[in-house]
Design a protein around this motif. Structure first.
Motif, PDB file in Angstrom:
ATOM      1  N   GLY A  72       0.773  -1.231   0.000  1.00 21.11           N
ATOM      2  CA  GLY A  72       0.000   0.000   0.000  1.00 21.11           C
ATOM      3  C   GLY A  72       0.805   1.282   0.000  1.00 21.11           C
ATOM      4  N   SER A  73       2.098   1.203  -0.278  1.00 24.20           N
ATOM      5  CA  SER A  73       2.923   2.419  -0.257  1.00 24.20           C
ATOM      6  C   SER A  73       2.826   3.201  -1.563  1.00 24.20           C
ATOM      7  CB  SER A  73       4.380   2.052  -0.003  1.00 24.20           C
ATOM      8  OG  SER A  73       4.897   1.331  -1.097  1.00 24.20           O
ATOM      9  N   GLY A  74       2.230   2.607  -2.586  1.00 22.61           N
ATOM     10  CA  GLY A  74       2.026   3.321  -3.843  1.00 22.61           C
ATOM     11  C   GLY A  74       2.937   2.903  -4.971  1.00 22.61           C
ATOM     12  N   LYS A  75       3.463   1.679  -4.929  1.00 19.88           N
ATOM     13  CA  LYS A  75       4.373   1.228  -5.994  1.00 19.88           C
ATOM     14  C   LYS A  75       3.668   1.214  -7.356  1.00 19.88           C
ATOM     15  CE  LYS A  75       5.554  -2.767  -4.121  1.00 19.88           C
ATOM     16  NZ  LYS A  75       4.773  -2.672  -2.872  1.00 19.88           N
ATOM     17  N   THR A  76       2.484   0.612  -7.401  1.00 27.47           N
ATOM     18  CA  THR A  76       1.796   0.485  -8.677  1.00 27.47           C
ATOM     19  C   THR A  76       1.332   1.842  -9.196  1.00 27.47           C
ATOM     20  OG1 THR A  76       1.020  -1.700  -7.954  1.00 27.47           O
ATOM     21  CG2 THR A  76      -0.011  -0.773  -9.917  1.00 27.47           C
ATOM     22  N   LEU A  77       0.860   2.704  -8.316  1.00 24.40           N
ATOM     23  CA  LEU A  77       0.460   4.048  -8.732  1.00 24.40           C
ATOM     24  C   LEU A  77       1.653   4.817  -9.271  1.00 24.40           C
ATOM     25  CD1 LEU A  77      -1.871   6.064  -8.895  1.00 24.40           C
ATOM     26  CD2 LEU A  77      -1.241   6.849  -6.591  1.00 24.40           C
ATOM     27  N   LEU A  78       2.813   4.657  -8.648  1.00 23.74           N
ATOM     28  CA  LEU A  78       4.026   5.306  -9.149  1.00 23.74           C
ATOM     29  C   LEU A  78       4.369   4.790 -10.541  1.00 23.74           C
ATOM     30  CD1 LEU A  78       6.527   7.115  -8.718  1.00 23.74           C
ATOM     31  CD2 LEU A  78       7.663   5.103  -7.753  1.00 23.74           C
TER      32      LEU A  78
ATOM     33  N   LEU B  60      17.966   4.036  -3.869  1.00 27.34           N
ATOM     34  CA  LEU B  60      17.149   5.237  -3.927  1.00 27.34           C
ATOM     35  C   LEU B  60      15.974   5.028  -2.988  1.00 27.34           C
ATOM     36  CD1 LEU B  60      16.373   7.983  -5.343  1.00 27.34           C
ATOM     37  CD2 LEU B  60      14.998   6.601  -6.913  1.00 27.34           C
ATOM     38  N   VAL B  61      15.650   6.050  -2.206  1.00 28.17           N
ATOM     39  CA  VAL B  61      14.475   6.017  -1.336  1.00 28.17           C
ATOM     40  C   VAL B  61      13.490   7.066  -1.821  1.00 28.17           C
ATOM     41  CG1 VAL B  61      13.591   6.402   0.999  1.00 28.17           C
ATOM     42  CG2 VAL B  61      15.744   5.167   0.664  1.00 28.17           C
ATOM     43  N   LEU B  62      12.252   6.642  -2.002  1.00 33.61           N
ATOM     44  CA  LEU B  62      11.193   7.549  -2.425  1.00 33.61           C
ATOM     45  C   LEU B  62      10.193   7.713  -1.284  1.00 33.61           C
ATOM     46  CD1 LEU B  62      10.490   6.220  -6.042  1.00 33.61           C
ATOM     47  CD2 LEU B  62      11.957   8.127  -5.357  1.00 33.61           C
TER      48      LEU B  62
ATOM     49  N   ASP C 156       1.445  14.314  -0.603  1.00 30.29           N
ATOM     50  CA  ASP C 156       0.278  15.195  -0.598  1.00 30.29           C
ATOM     51  C   ASP C 156      -0.516  15.072   0.696  1.00 30.29           C
ATOM     52  OD1 ASP C 156      -0.185  12.548  -1.921  1.00 30.29           O
ATOM     53  OD2 ASP C 156      -2.293  13.163  -1.793  1.00 30.29           O
ATOM     54  N   LEU C 157      -0.268  13.994   1.464  1.00 28.90           N
ATOM     55  CA  LEU C 157      -0.982  13.785   2.731  1.00 28.90           C
ATOM     56  C   LEU C 157      -0.272  14.412   3.931  1.00 28.90           C
ATOM     57  CD1 LEU C 157      -2.031  10.029   2.304  1.00 28.90           C
ATOM     58  CD2 LEU C 157      -3.420  12.071   1.893  1.00 28.90           C
TER      59      LEU C 157
ATOM     60  N   ALA D 174       2.650  10.549  -6.424  1.00 29.94           N
ATOM     61  CA  ALA D 174       2.254  10.053  -7.740  1.00 29.94           C
ATOM     62  C   ALA D 174       0.814  10.445  -8.051  1.00 29.94           C
ATOM     63  CB  ALA D 174       2.420   8.542  -7.801  1.00 29.94           C
ATOM     64  N   LYS D 175      -0.021  10.508  -7.039  1.00 30.29           N
ATOM     65  CA  LYS D 175      -1.431  10.855  -7.253  1.00 30.29           C
ATOM     66  C   LYS D 175      -1.576  12.287  -7.736  1.00 30.29           C
ATOM     67  CE  LYS D 175      -5.947  10.894  -4.943  1.00 30.29           C
ATOM     68  NZ  LYS D 175      -6.671  10.580  -3.679  1.00 30.29           N
ATOM     69  N   LYS D 176      -0.834  13.218  -7.134  1.00 31.63           N
ATOM     70  CA  LYS D 176      -0.929  14.628  -7.488  1.00 31.63           C
ATOM     71  C   LYS D 176       0.103  15.039  -8.538  1.00 31.63           C
ATOM     72  CE  LYS D 176      -4.203  15.510  -4.506  1.00 31.63           C
ATOM     73  NZ  LYS D 176      -5.574  15.871  -4.956  1.00 31.63           N
ATOM     74  N   LYS D 177       0.961  14.083  -8.932  1.00 32.52           N
ATOM     75  CA  LYS D 177       2.014  14.351  -9.925  1.00 32.52           C
ATOM     76  C   LYS D 177       3.010  15.401  -9.428  1.00 32.52           C
ATOM     77  CE  LYS D 177       0.037  11.687 -13.099  1.00 32.52           C
ATOM     78  NZ  LYS D 177      -1.188  11.264 -12.395  1.00 32.52           N
ATOM     79  N   ASP D 178       3.252  15.402  -8.126  1.00 31.29           N
ATOM     80  CA  ASP D 178       4.209  16.336  -7.536  1.00 31.29           C
ATOM     81  C   ASP D 178       5.548  15.640  -7.303  1.00 31.29           C
ATOM     82  OD1 ASP D 178       2.353  18.393  -7.409  1.00 31.29           O
ATOM     83  OD2 ASP D 178       1.688  17.860  -5.380  1.00 31.29           O
ATOM     84  N   GLY D 179       6.645  16.316  -7.591  1.00 29.97           N
ATOM     85  CA  GLY D 179       7.977  15.802  -7.286  1.00 29.97           C
ATOM     86  C   GLY D 179       8.442  14.684  -8.185  1.00 29.97           C
ATOM     87  N   LEU D 180       7.751  14.439  -9.295  1.00 27.69           N
ATOM     88  CA  LEU D 180       8.110  13.312 -10.148  1.00 27.69           C
ATOM     89  C   LEU D 180       9.307  13.610 -11.060  1.00 27.69           C
ATOM     90  CD1 LEU D 180       4.578  12.004 -11.227  1.00 27.69           C
ATOM     91  CD2 LEU D 180       6.149  10.988  -9.560  1.00 27.69           C
ATOM     92  N   THR D 181       9.578  14.877 -11.286  1.00 21.97           N
ATOM     93  CA  THR D 181      10.660  15.222 -12.216  1.00 21.97           C
ATOM     94  C   THR D 181      11.999  14.663 -11.751  1.00 21.97           C
ATOM     95  OG1 THR D 181       9.535  17.243 -12.919  1.00 21.97           O
ATOM     96  CG2 THR D 181      11.901  17.117 -13.312  1.00 21.97           C
ATOM     97  N   ALA D 182      12.288  14.758 -10.457  1.00 26.36           N
ATOM     98  CA  ALA D 182      13.557  14.244  -9.940  1.00 26.36           C
ATOM     99  C   ALA D 182      13.633  12.723 -10.107  1.00 26.36           C
ATOM    100  CB  ALA D 182      13.723  14.625  -8.467  1.00 26.36           C
TER     101      ALA D 182
END
Length: 285
Positions: free
Chosen positions: A64-70, A184-186, A191-192, A222-230
């Motif tokens: 549930g950490s968001g791997k698939t959404l990422l 790498l740690v993500l 957003d929460l 990943a949900k809000k598409k924030d910080g994905l550029t890095a």
């Protein structure tokens, strides 16, 4: 974990356990042999990746950490830049692979039955369902578990560990084997943070540095598409350096943790060697 769930013996190596223990050898001897066999198979997988110029990444985290959404967000952004494929690992269901395929990317689902991590034998079987000639980046989404996946080489080049802000910022201190293994740690679901003010990203990173791990720690949603550029830039850099290594015949082995492997063999000394139930299955690409 392994003392209770029996994941020393996975559906991928159960046949080896039977073959290597015909005369009732002690558990430690057999388990060490299985770990050695896993490393051999992992090297074989890595040879495949290197020969085809594929960057293979192992994604690890709690459930549930968001791997698939990422992965979905990554595919949407980079599918015209890189040819992406995914191997999904779960105890049951094909839900995650179906989500990935809906994005137009080949995905092989491994259902592990009772095993709480993937091993190199399972990954090797999944590779028969993928054409590596058409892959630039292969994501291996490991079974959700903050313990065992860090101890098994799959043939990947890098380990990416996700830490959701819903889990607690002390997870690197509580699960050092996993976070020592991270290249790498993500920090996900950022957003929460406004409603989870007890999670301090700086404190989580401090716990990571206390493990003497200099790996980058990126914050994203990943949900809000924030910080994905890095994250995307890191992928581009790793893909380019992997191509350079392949051209020079160099091999990169990830930071598999010897203390984690040792834990597996020590656990095995205290109980009989289990057998995995239910087997494992591959579904589609």
């Amino acid at each position: 974990m392994c003392d209770t769930c029996g994941c020393n013996i996975t559906p991928g190596n159960e046949h080896l356990a039977r073959r290597k223990n015909p005369q009732g050898q002690d558990a430690v001897t057999v388990l060490k042999s299985l770990l050695s066999a896993n490393d051999h198979e992992a090297a074989h997988n890595r040879e495949h990746f290197d020969r085809h110029g594929v960057l293979a990444l192992n994604l690890m985290s709690s459930p549930g950490s968001g791997k698939t959404l990422l992965l979905e967000a990554t595919i949407e952004a980079l599918k015209d830049e890189f040819r992406i494929a995914v191997i999904e690992g779960d105890l049951e269901t094909e839900n995650d692979a179906a989500r990935i395929r809906a994005k137009g990317v080949p995905a092989v689902q491994i259902t592990t039955g009772s095993a709480c991590h993937l091993d190199a034998h399972m990954v090797h079987g999944a590779l028969h369902h993928l054409n590596l000639e058409n892959v630039d980046i292969l994501f291996i989404e490991n079974v959700g578990n903050l313990v065992c996946p860090a101890s098994f080489d799959l043939g990947q080049h890098r380990n990416v560990t996700l830490l959701s802000v819903t889990e607690g910022d002390d997870k690197p201190a509580k699960y050092p084997v996993m976070f020592r293994a991270a290249d790498l740690v993500l920090l996900t679901k950022t957003d929460l943070l406004p409603v989870l003010d007890d999670f301090d990203p700086a404190r989580a990173e401090k716990y990571l540095r206390d493990l003497a791990n200099p790996a980058p720690a990126l914050r994203l949603s990943a949900k809000k598409k924030d910080g994905l550029t890095a994250w995307f830039d890191w992928l581009r850099h790793e893909r380019e350096t992997q191509q350079q290594r392949a051209r020079h015949g160099q091999r990169l082995r990830p930071a598999i943790q010897p203390d984690g492997a040792r834990l597996h063999t020590e656990m095995g000394a205290h109980h009989s060697i289990p057998t995995a139930s239910g087997g494992y299955r591959y579904r589609g690409a």
